[in-house]
Design a protein around this motif. Structure first.
Motif, PDB file in Angstrom:
ATOM      1  N   ALA A  46       0.811  -1.220   0.000  1.00 26.26           N
ATOM      2  CA  ALA A  46       0.000   0.000   0.000  1.00 26.26           C
ATOM      3  C   ALA A  46       0.842   1.267   0.000  1.00 26.26           C
ATOM      4  O   ALA A  46       0.317   2.360  -0.190  1.00 26.26           O
ATOM      5  CB  ALA A  46      -0.921   0.002   1.223  1.00 26.26           C
ATOM      6  N   GLY A  47       2.146   1.136   0.208  1.00 24.46           N
ATOM      7  CA  GLY A  47       3.010   2.314   0.270  1.00 24.46           C
ATOM      8  C   GLY A  47       2.722   3.186   1.477  1.00 24.46           C
ATOM      9  O   GLY A  47       2.854   4.408   1.414  1.00 24.46           O
ATOM     10  N   SER A  48       2.326   2.553   2.597  1.00 20.13           N
ATOM     11  CA  SER A  48       1.949   3.298   3.796  1.00 20.13           C
ATOM     12  C   SER A  48       3.055   3.263   4.842  1.00 20.13           C
ATOM     13  O   SER A  48       3.432   2.191   5.337  1.00 20.13           O
ATOM     14  CB  SER A  48       0.660   2.701   4.394  1.00 20.13           C
ATOM     15  N   ALA A  49       3.563   4.441   5.201  1.00 25.38           N
ATOM     16  CA  ALA A  49       4.571   4.537   6.260  1.00 25.38           C
ATOM     17  C   ALA A  49       3.976   4.156   7.601  1.00 25.38           C
ATOM     18  O   ALA A  49       4.647   3.541   8.435  1.00 25.38           O
ATOM     19  CB  ALA A  49       5.137   5.962   6.306  1.00 25.38           C
ATOM     20  N   ALA A  50       2.702   4.499   7.821  1.00 27.20           N
ATOM     21  CA  ALA A  50       2.053   4.194   9.096  1.00 27.20           C
ATOM     22  C   ALA A  50       1.891   2.690   9.285  1.00 27.20           C
ATOM     23  O   ALA A  50       2.136   2.164  10.374  1.00 27.20           O
ATOM     24  CB  ALA A  50       0.699   4.887   9.178  1.00 27.20           C
ATOM     25  N   LEU A  51       1.477   1.977   8.226  1.00 26.61           N
ATOM     26  CA  LEU A  51       1.337   0.529   8.322  1.00 26.61           C
ATOM     27  C   LEU A  51       2.683  -0.145   8.540  1.00 26.61           C
ATOM     28  O   LEU A  51       2.802  -1.083   9.334  1.00 26.61           O
ATOM     29  CB  LEU A  51       0.675  -0.039   7.067  1.00 26.61           C
ATOM     30  N   GLN A  52       3.709   0.326   7.833  1.00 24.88           N
ATOM     31  CA  GLN A  52       5.042  -0.246   8.009  1.00 24.88           C
ATOM     32  C   GLN A  52       5.559   0.028   9.413  1.00 24.88           C
ATOM     33  O   GLN A  52       6.218  -0.819  10.031  1.00 24.88           O
ATOM     34  CB  GLN A  52       5.991   0.310   6.959  1.00 24.88           C
ATOM     35  N   ALA A  53       5.257   1.213   9.926  1.00 25.75           N
ATOM     36  CA  ALA A  53       5.655   1.550  11.295  1.00 25.75           C
ATOM     37  C   ALA A  53       4.959   0.634  12.291  1.00 25.75           C
ATOM     38  O   ALA A  53       5.572   0.147  13.251  1.00 25.75           O
ATOM     39  CB  ALA A  53       5.309   3.005  11.599  1.00 25.75           C
ATOM     40  N   GLY A 108       7.667  10.964  -1.764  1.00 26.44           N
ATOM     41  CA  GLY A 108       6.359  11.417  -2.230  1.00 26.44           C
ATOM     42  C   GLY A 108       5.381  10.286  -2.485  1.00 26.44           C
ATOM     43  O   GLY A 108       4.527  10.374  -3.382  1.00 26.44           O
ATOM     44  N   THR A 109       5.466   9.210  -1.698  1.00 29.89           N
ATOM     45  CA  THR A 109       4.586   8.051  -1.872  1.00 29.89           C
ATOM     46  C   THR A 109       3.166   8.372  -1.414  1.00 29.89           C
ATOM     47  O   THR A 109       2.964   8.958  -0.355  1.00 29.89           O
ATOM     48  CB  THR A 109       5.106   6.854  -1.060  1.00 29.89           C
ATOM     49  N   LEU A 110       2.165   7.987  -2.225  1.00 33.10           N
ATOM     50  CA  LEU A 110       0.761   8.146  -1.845  1.00 33.10           C
ATOM     51  C   LEU A 110       0.196   6.787  -1.459  1.00 33.10           C
ATOM     52  O   LEU A 110       0.029   5.907  -2.294  1.00 33.10           O
ATOM     53  CB  LEU A 110      -0.067   8.728  -2.994  1.00 33.10           C
ATOM     54  N   PRO A 111      -0.088   6.555  -0.166  1.00 35.14           N
ATOM     55  CA  PRO A 111      -0.562   5.242   0.282  1.00 35.14           C
ATOM     56  C   PRO A 111      -1.994   4.947  -0.150  1.00 35.14           C
ATOM     57  O   PRO A 111      -2.761   5.855  -0.489  1.00 35.14           O
ATOM     58  CB  PRO A 111      -0.458   5.342   1.810  1.00 35.14           C
ATOM     59  N   GLN A 112      -2.365   3.665  -0.122  1.00 29.64           N
ATOM     60  CA  GLN A 112      -3.716   3.227  -0.470  1.00 29.64           C
ATOM     61  C   GLN A 112      -4.576   3.224   0.796  1.00 29.64           C
ATOM     62  O   GLN A 112      -4.378   2.401   1.692  1.00 29.64           O
ATOM     63  CB  GLN A 112      -3.677   1.833  -1.084  1.00 29.64           C
ATOM     64  N   ALA A 113      -5.528   4.139   0.855  1.00 30.01           N
ATOM     65  CA  ALA A 113      -6.349   4.310   2.053  1.00 30.01           C
ATOM     66  C   ALA A 113      -7.187   3.071   2.355  1.00 30.01           C
ATOM     67  O   ALA A 113      -7.392   2.717   3.525  1.00 30.01           O
ATOM     68  CB  ALA A 113      -7.258   5.526   1.893  1.00 30.01           C
ATOM     69  N   GLU A 114      -7.677   2.396   1.320  1.00 30.17           N
ATOM     70  CA  GLU A 114      -8.533   1.228   1.542  1.00 30.17           C
ATOM     71  C   GLU A 114      -7.768   0.109   2.245  1.00 30.17           C
ATOM     72  O   GLU A 114      -8.267  -0.498   3.207  1.00 30.17           O
ATOM     73  CB  GLU A 114      -9.091   0.714   0.202  1.00 30.17           C
ATOM     74  N   THR A 115      -6.565  -0.167   1.770  1.00 25.10           N
ATOM     75  CA  THR A 115      -5.742  -1.204   2.395  1.00 25.10           C
ATOM     76  C   THR A 115      -5.395  -0.827   3.828  1.00 25.10           C
ATOM     77  O   THR A 115      -5.421  -1.670   4.734  1.00 25.10           O
ATOM     78  CB  THR A 115      -4.450  -1.425   1.590  1.00 25.10           C
TER      79      THR A 115
END
Length: 219
Positions: A46-53, A108-115
């Motif tokens: 998903a390219g999410s820093a929060a999920l990876q964190a 500049g990654t835009l994460p996938q909100a749904e995932t």
């Protein structure tokens, strides 16, 4: 009467090597290890820093529970030293999350909100269940408190991830994700410092007890 227990029952609940304590740790270890694998894959996809964190946090917690199982039943000094290691590890993981967040901001990654939403809900349910099991041990020694602090931070982090998903979906930008990842990094660093202070206090109490104990005379 609810909330009351006899002395032997209370001591059994809070004893570092009690069967109940070890059982809870095993369940928590299994849940966190499984959620780490799920979130790290979803976070990268998903390219999410929060999920990876949050995934890194699950990994740190898995190690936390494994160490706690290893020192259960040992003397206070060994449990405090284990908590000291966990405190520094948690603080370092927080610093690593902060560095990862900076990288995502620059990329500049835009994460996938749904995932983020789906995985965030699953992680929240898992962590709430673990936190409920660990709540009764929150006032034990520094090792027990370290486990509770990590669990408490997990629930807060999961709620923050869900808020980040809403923010990303509503704004179409990555900033909510980056802000939440930064908050989670700060939680890791401050939580680690709390554990370190508690472990140092336990080590000081042990040292004072050893000094105050009279030497045993040879017969």
């Amino acid at each position: 009467m609810a909330g009351c227990c006899h002395d032997d029952q209370c001591s059994q609940t809070t004893t570092p090597n009690s069967t109940r304590w070890r059982r809870v740790l095993w369940v928590a270890l299994a849940v966190n290890a499984a959620m780490f694998l799920a979130e790290i894959v979803a976070g990268v996809a998903a390219g999410s820093a929060a999920l990876q964190a949050d995934a890194i946090d699950f990994l740190g917690d898995s190690a936390n529970y494994a160490i706690s199982l290893g020192v259960a039943g040992m003397a206070l000094g060994w449990r405090a030293r284990a908590a000291l290691v966990k405190g520094w590890s948690l603080a370092l993981l927080g610093a690593a999350v902060l560095a990862s967040t900076v990288w995502h901001a620059l990329a500049g990654t835009l994460p996938q909100a749904e995932t983020m939403s789906i995985v965030g809900v699953l992680a929240l349910l898992a962590n709430v269940g673990v936190a409920v099991m660990l709540f009764r041990f929150r006032t034990g020694d520094s090792n027990m408190r370290s486990v509770w602090i990590c669990s408490r931070n997990d629930v807060i982090g999961n709620i923050a991830v869900l808020l980040a998903a809403v923010g990303v979906f509503g704004t179409g930008t990555a900033w909510p994700d980056l802000v939440v990842a930064t908050i989670m990094a700060a939680l890791g660093i401050t939580g680690g410092w709390q554990i370190i202070n508690a472990a140092r206090a336990d080590l000081s109490r042990q040292a004072e007890g050893e000094v105050s104990s009279p030497p045993v005379e040879a017969t």
